[in-house]
Design an enzyme around this catalytic site. Structure first.
Site, PDB file in Angstrom:
ATOM      1  N   HIS A 144       0.830  -1.206   0.000  1.00 51.42           N
ATOM      2  CA  HIS A 144       0.000   0.000   0.000  1.00 51.42           C
ATOM      3  C   HIS A 144       0.865   1.257   0.000  1.00 51.42           C
ATOM      4  CE1 HIS A 144      -3.508   2.537   1.235  1.00 51.42           C
ATOM      5  NE2 HIS A 144      -2.540   3.252   1.791  1.00 51.42           N
ATOM      6  N   GLU A 145       1.783   1.339   0.948  1.00 52.12           N
ATOM      7  CA  GLU A 145       2.602   2.545   1.044  1.00 52.12           C
ATOM      8  C   GLU A 145       3.493   2.711  -0.182  1.00 52.12           C
ATOM      9  OE1 GLU A 145       1.995   4.809   3.086  1.00 52.12           O
ATOM     10  OE2 GLU A 145       0.621   3.648   4.327  1.00 52.12           O
ATOM     11  N   HIS A 201       3.353   6.935  -6.816  1.00 48.13           N
ATOM     12  CA  HIS A 201       2.693   8.185  -7.199  1.00 48.13           C
ATOM     13  C   HIS A 201       3.704   9.333  -7.220  1.00 48.13           C
ATOM     14  CE1 HIS A 201      -1.588  10.152  -6.835  1.00 48.13           C
ATOM     15  NE2 HIS A 201      -0.998  10.433  -7.971  1.00 48.13           N
TER      16      HIS A 201
END
Length: 673
Positions: free
Chosen positions: A463-464, A470
């Site tokens: 997730h991180e 991004h």
């Protein structure tokens, strides 16, 4: 000052901050110098006798504040990940000064006049789409910040922003101190029955790190503590649970109730001053949700089926518990037993197959390589603020992209949870490539022992790393739009999508290997892991929705804000009004340790996880339909979404990628709703 490393860009690769030269005494003068420099730069903009142009006003504003940006990114990442008394003292001192500095720029009528003049002429300026969006964004932000408020209102606004900043900092400091103080000491190793050898080793290491004998069960940020799933000692489970839920509410120096109550009141006043009904309305107006009604509508639709599922799970767990009434500290323990019996999955049995380095290289990095062509080369020559932090240089077929750092282990100087920071934001205007970090809180094993993870920790790493992607894959001109600079209820979307690869068969087969033998996780265990992950969605969804409801309840107040003594009663009423009255399923975060909304950037925005998950589940369906882990799929996602940051309207970017608006059906199916 001549030796202050923040006064000029670092000469290390990618302008990585030179932590070898940075000392605590450098921060305060660098903040002062940075604020003074930016004030002078803005003064030059607003006193420029030439008519406003995009270059002499908007681009000049984007270029301003480089010293302040350098010291802020380093300081606040340190304050979260490796704080000390000096940093905490400076954080409390600098918070209101920074709020005043931001207000001095945002509320300057001369700057607003130039921006508004440009905005009125925007269609004749020949701007490219990103520049056009930036100009519109700056004017919108100025209005939201109070540029059109009268002078008396601006004076009060400055007071409110300074106090809110001070209180947010205080909440985080109090919570960190109380979380550390609430760790549960265990002298008798027999009481740790049920924990894996790695977890016992970590507890021994935590005690030794504080100069204590025995074992120490340290706390993670959410209500539910990992050890509750394994400990057979029921009184110890209760002690650990109570230590978790009583954080910030025990009185004394670390109590957070008065702080959060004042924060809620001041945020409500500020929202009214800016023309909004309440703080939640102020936040929603700058989000993809658009309104409080839209947020409430989503939560209201999800609560009844989630609670119904949780009640069904509770009845099942009560049968497993036998004659003893099911309590919240029993839920994880009995849920693990049911999961083990139904799916034959003992989560402790998974840990030998989930070693950190292998998960990182053969899981996280492998998926990023297959999707986006990324390559990772560890840079042992580059150091950070702590020896735990490792750094990789990231490249693709076009050449170098930036740096990725990972700070994996829990320590007393680090706040709970997991997050991503950008130490350097990508920007063509500034000639900067990204330097991004992930910070986790995995218990450190004793020396010589491997770092064996739970599957929840594996999912958190994926997730991180989605946030990191991004930032790493950002390709914008203006720093205002770099990487994760998107609305709060959109920022979780790419990171939640990246979680899918943790269970993708090709990826799982590479990283899920026994740390001693290298043997892959047995196929039957994999099948049961995948099936077992769907179990317990009633609990997971309900505890999350309870926290989202509390966040909205605090931030839709207009007046008559509860006092410190009324915090728990207010919580109970808010949950009852929303239809969440399960004593065995407490909120994921209670108000007194809700760091996301009272010290972080998620005030009135905690709903964004489930809002983003609508997009995420719909996107996972697209990847699945199109062959999954393929370079063509990754490039489509990168081009339309990851690379654009905030340079395009988020839902327009989503439609460009998906070809339509998102549909909620995949989310409902995923969560059993």
């Amino acid at each position: 000052m001549s030796d202050n490393p923040f006064l000029r860009a670092s000469d290390l690769p990618y302008q990585l901050p030179d932590y070898r030269r940075i000392a605590d005494e450098h921060y305060a003068p660098a903040f002062d110098a940075g604020m003074a420099e930016q004030r002078a730069e803005v003064e030059a903009i607003v006193t420029n006798p030439e008519p406003a142009t995009f270059e002499n006003t908007v681009a000049a504003l984007e270029r301003s504040g480089r010293i302040l940006d350098r010291v802020s990114t380093v300081f606040f990442s340190r304050a979260s990940a490796h704080t000390n008394a000096a940093i905490e003292a400076l954080q409390a001192e600098i918070a209101p000064k920074l709020a005043a500095h931001r207000d001095a720029i945002a509320l300057d009528p001369r700057l607003f006049a130039r921006l508004r003049d440009l905005h009125e002429r925007r269609d004749a300026l020949g701007l490219d789409p990103e520049a056009h969006r930036l100009l519109e964004k700056l004017v919108d932000e100025a209005v939201r910040d109070g540029a059109e408020v009268d002078e008396a209102g601006k004076s009060r606004l400055r007071e409110l922003n300074a106090r809110i900043s001070t209180l947010s900092t205080a909440f985080g400091s109090h919570l960190l101190a109380d979380t550390n103080a609430s760790a549960v000491a265990v002298d008798d190793p027999a009481r740790l029955d049920g924990l894996s050898s790695g977890a016992v080793s970590a507890a021994a290491g935590a005690a030794a790190a504080r100069g204590r004998d025995g074992y120490l069960l340290t706390l993670v940020l959410p209500t539910s503590q990992p050890a509750l799933a394994s400990l057979t000692d029921r009184p110890l489970r209760e002690e650990l649970f109570r230590a978790s839920v009583e954080r910030g509410a025990r009185g004394g120096d670390h109590d957070t109730r008065a702080i959060l109550a004042e924060l809620a009141a001041l945020r409500a006043e500020r929202a009214r001053l800016l023309g909004f009904r309440d703080h939640a309305s102020y936040v929603a107006a700058d989000s993809t949700a658009g309104s409080v009604d839209a947020v409430r509508g989503l939560l209201a639709d999800l609560v009844p089926p989630a609670v119904a599922n949780a009640k069904a799970e509770a009845a099942e767990l009560q049968e497993a518990a036998g004659d003893e009434p099911l309590q919240p500290w029993d839920w994880s323990f009995h849920a693990e037993r049911v999961r083990r019996e139904r799916f034959s999955v003992d989560t402790a049995a998974l840990r030998p197959y989930l070693e950190l380095d292998r998960v990182l290289h053969d899981g996280v990095f492998h998926a990023a390589g297959a999707l986006y062509g990324l390559r990772f080369a560890e840079r042992d020559d580059l150091t950070m603020y702590h020896d735990d932090v490792r750094v990789w240089e990231v490249s693709d077929d076009s050449g170098p992209l930036g740096l990725y750092g990972l700070d994996a282990y829990a320590r007393d100087s680090k706040r709970g949870g997991a997050w991503m920071n950008a130490l350097v934001s990508q920007s063509r205007l500034l000639g900067q490539r990204p330097v991004v970090m992930n910070t986790l809180n995995i218990p450190r094993p004793t020396d010589g022992e491997p770092t064996l993870m739970t599957f929840d920790e594996v999912t958190t790493l994926f997730h991180e790393f989605g946030h990191a992607l991004h930032g790493l894959l950002s390709d914008v001109t203006h720093p205002r739009f770099s990487g994760t600079s998107v609305p709060r209820d959109f920022v979780e979307f790419p990171s939640q999508v990246n979680e899918m690869w943790s269970l993708w068969p090709e990826v799982l087969a590479r990283y899920a290997r026994h740390h001693e033998t290298g043997e892959p996780m047995p196929a039957e265990l994999v099948e049961k892991l995948v099936a077992g992950r769907a179990y317990g969605e009633g609990f997971a969804t309900t505890e999350y929705l309870a926290a989202a409801v509390l966040d909205q309840a605090w931030h839709t107040l207009t007046d008559d804000v509860p006092t410190a003594d009324e915090v728990q009663d207010f919580e109970a009423r808010a949950l009852a009004d929303a239809g969440i009255t399960l004593d065995t399923v407490p909120p994921r975060y209670r108000s007194t340790y809700f760091n996301h909304v009272f010290a972080g950037g998620y005030s009135a925005g905690y709903y964004s996880y489930i809002w983003s998950e609508v997009l995420d589940a719909d996107t996972v369906e697209w990847f699945t339909e199109n062959g999954g882990l393929r370079r063509e799929n990754g490039e489509a996602f990168r081009t339309a979404l990851l690379s654009r940051g905030g340079a395009v309207e988020p839902m327009e970017a989503y439609r460009a990628f998906r070809g339509r608006d998102p549909e909620i059906a995949p989310l409902l199916a995923r969560r059993g709703l």
